[in-house]
Design an enzyme around this catalytic site. Structure first.
Site, short mmCIF file in Angstrom:
data_model
loop_
_atom_site.label_atom_id
_atom_site.label_comp_id
_atom_site.label_asym_id
_atom_site.label_seq_id
_atom_site.Cartn_x
_atom_site.Cartn_y
_atom_site.Cartn_z
N ARG A 82 1.04 -1.28 0.21
CA ARG A 82 0.15 -0.06 0.09
C ARG A 82 1.02 1.11 0.20
O ARG A 82 0.60 2.72 -0.94
CB ARG A 82 -1.14 0.12 1.11
CG ARG A 82 -2.04 0.87 0.61
CD ARG A 82 -3.51 1.08 2.23
NE ARG A 82 -2.31 0.71 3.27
CZ ARG A 82 -3.51 0.70 4.17
NH1 ARG A 82 -4.61 0.34 4.79
NH2 ARG A 82 -3.22 0.72 6.10
N LYS A 184 -2.88 6.26 1.77
CA LYS A 184 -2.54 6.49 2.81
C LYS A 184 -1.63 8.09 2.69
O LYS A 184 -0.48 8.21 3.03
CB LYS A 184 -1.78 5.80 3.82
CG LYS A 184 -2.42 5.87 4.78
CD LYS A 184 -2.44 4.05 5.90
CE LYS A 184 -2.17 3.94 7.43
NZ LYS A 184 -4.30 4.19 7.37
N GLU A 220 -16.39 6.26 4.44
CA GLU A 220 -16.02 5.27 5.25
C GLU A 220 -15.77 6.43 5.96
O GLU A 220 -16.32 8.12 6.20
CB GLU A 220 -14.47 4.85 5.17
CG GLU A 220 -13.01 6.19 4.25
CD GLU A 220 -12.24 4.79 4.17
OE1 GLU A 220 -11.81 4.75 5.67
OE2 GLU A 220 -11.50 5.43 3.40
C1 PLP Z 1 -5.29 3.52 7.83
C2 PLP Z 1 -6.37 3.92 7.50
C3 PLP Z 1 -7.79 2.73 7.55
C4 PLP Z 1 -7.63 1.60 8.06
O1 PLP Z 1 -6.52 0.67 7.22
P1 PLP Z 1 -6.41 -0.69 8.07
O2 PLP Z 1 -5.19 -1.19 6.93
O3 PLP Z 1 -6.62 -1.02 8.81
O4 PLP Z 1 -5.29 -0.44 9.46
C5 PLP Z 1 -9.29 2.99 7.07
N1 PLP Z 1 -9.27 4.38 6.47
C6 PLP Z 1 -8.63 5.15 6.37
C7 PLP Z 1 -8.52 6.58 5.72
C8 PLP Z 1 -7.27 5.07 7.32
O5 PLP Z 1 -6.33 6.14 6.71
#
Ligand code: PLP
Length: 341
Positions: A82, A184, A220
């Protein structure tokens, strides 16, 4: 190795400086070999690209101790993958995925004394991140970067049980279509600070963001993906190009389908459907799943049948199975739990 003298079960989610961190620098088109260092401060130009144009991204995962005394982490290869995807979208150089995993292992090993013991509920949070470090004043990507990983012990996410939370539908948008919602990047969090503070001031724990184009579909929260359960027990998770692909959510979908034999749907979810679901949760590394009891949208209140006292039964089963796999009590798919030492 002697563990640090810390009241593990009363730790919060705060930064605590541990002994070692990993650093690698990118210069003249290549990453150096990287090293473990003790200094937790970074010195850079006042005009560093990260400071002026927010060229920075990160990952998050945890190391923890299993019952048989191993220190492990969960699917670090997916964090590496990622981060590579994120780096490309931000015109940053990719840090090799295998090297990423090796660096995670190395930095956790170095900080063994800070890895919380089994049974404390605490974990060692691992934060890989990368940023443009040389001075840039005309808008363009940096040419020099730093990749670092620090670790910090964090307390159990649910201190007195996993109480369902109340969330609100935000008036703000998190991510534009064709934007950066699926990576991210630090910038996605900078813009979420005002909406989350507004939500807190209004008494809500989190924001549900809708799709920016039509404001009819569930996306989300600021840092976790949604998981819903229908009244007949089907797992439904929202699909959109502007949702961050949560590793926890993807793992839960596999657990539901392949281990628990549940029906799983990854599809667009209209906000209008939400009132018909039986259970709702937020998934991410920190909590695994946090149950949602109620969603408030203006005058409308959606109270899930699972109530405000505990996790719904289906989400509980998913939670217990995934945490069982993470803790080495339940056999999970090959390669999910990586032994560090
Ligand atoms: C990091 C994150 C998540 C959760 O991802 P994981 O890999 O399960 O920790 C969900 N939404 C956003 C916007 C994030 O930055």
């Amino acid at each position: 190795m002697a563990k640090k003298d810390i009241d593990w079960s009363n730790l919060g989610f705060d930064y605590l400086k541990t002994d070692y961190r990993y650093v690698s620098n990118f210069k003249d088109g290549a990453w150096d070999e990287g090293e473990i260092v003790t200094d937790n401060n970074i010195t850079m130009s006042e005009c560093a690209c990260v400071l002026q144009y927010a060229q920075t991204c990160f990952e998050g995962l945890k190391a923890y101790t299993t019952e048989d005394g191993r220190i492990v982490c969960f699917r670090p290869d997916l964090n590496a993958e990622r981060m590579a995807m994120t780096a490309k979208r931000l015109e940053m150089p990719v840090f090799d995925e295998k090297r990423f995993v090796d660096a995670v292992v190395e930095v956790v090993k170095a900080n063994e004394a800070w890895v919380p013991p089994f049974g404390s509920g605490a974990t060692l949070y691992i934060r890989p991140y990368m940023f443009g470090i040389n001075s840039v004043i005309g808008v363009k990507p940096a040419s020099e970067y730093q990749f670092r990983i620090f670790t910090t012990p964090v307390g159990p996410y649910f201190k007195g049980g996993a109480k369902p939370i109340v969330i609100t539908v935000s008036d703000f948008d998190r991510a534009a279509p064709h934007g950066t919602g699926n990576i991210k990047a630090g910038l996605n969090y900078a813009m979420s600070l005002h909406p989350i503070m507004e939500a807190h001031r209004n008494g809500f724990a989190e924001n549900m963001y809708l799709d920016a184009a039509t404001r009819t579909k569930v996306e989300e929260t600021g840092g976790a993906n949604f998981i819903f359960v229908t009244k007949d027990g089907t797992i439904v998770t929202p699909k959109s190009d502007s949702i961050l692909p949560s590793i926890t959510r993807r793992s839960l979908m596999t657990v539901a389908e392949d281990i628990l034999g549940m029906k799983v749907e990854h599809r667009e979810v209209y906000f209008d459907e939400v009132k018909d679901f039986a259970e709702c949760g937020l998934c991410g590394t920190a909590a695994v799943i946090s149950p949602v009891g109620k969603i408030v949208h203006g005058d409308q209140e959606i109270a899930f049948p699972s109530g405000m006292e505990e996790m719904g039964p289906t989400i509980k089963k998913l939670y217990d199975t995934l945490t069982g796999i993470q803790m080495g009590k339940i056999e999970g798919p090959e390669g999910w739990v990586k032994t560090i030492m």
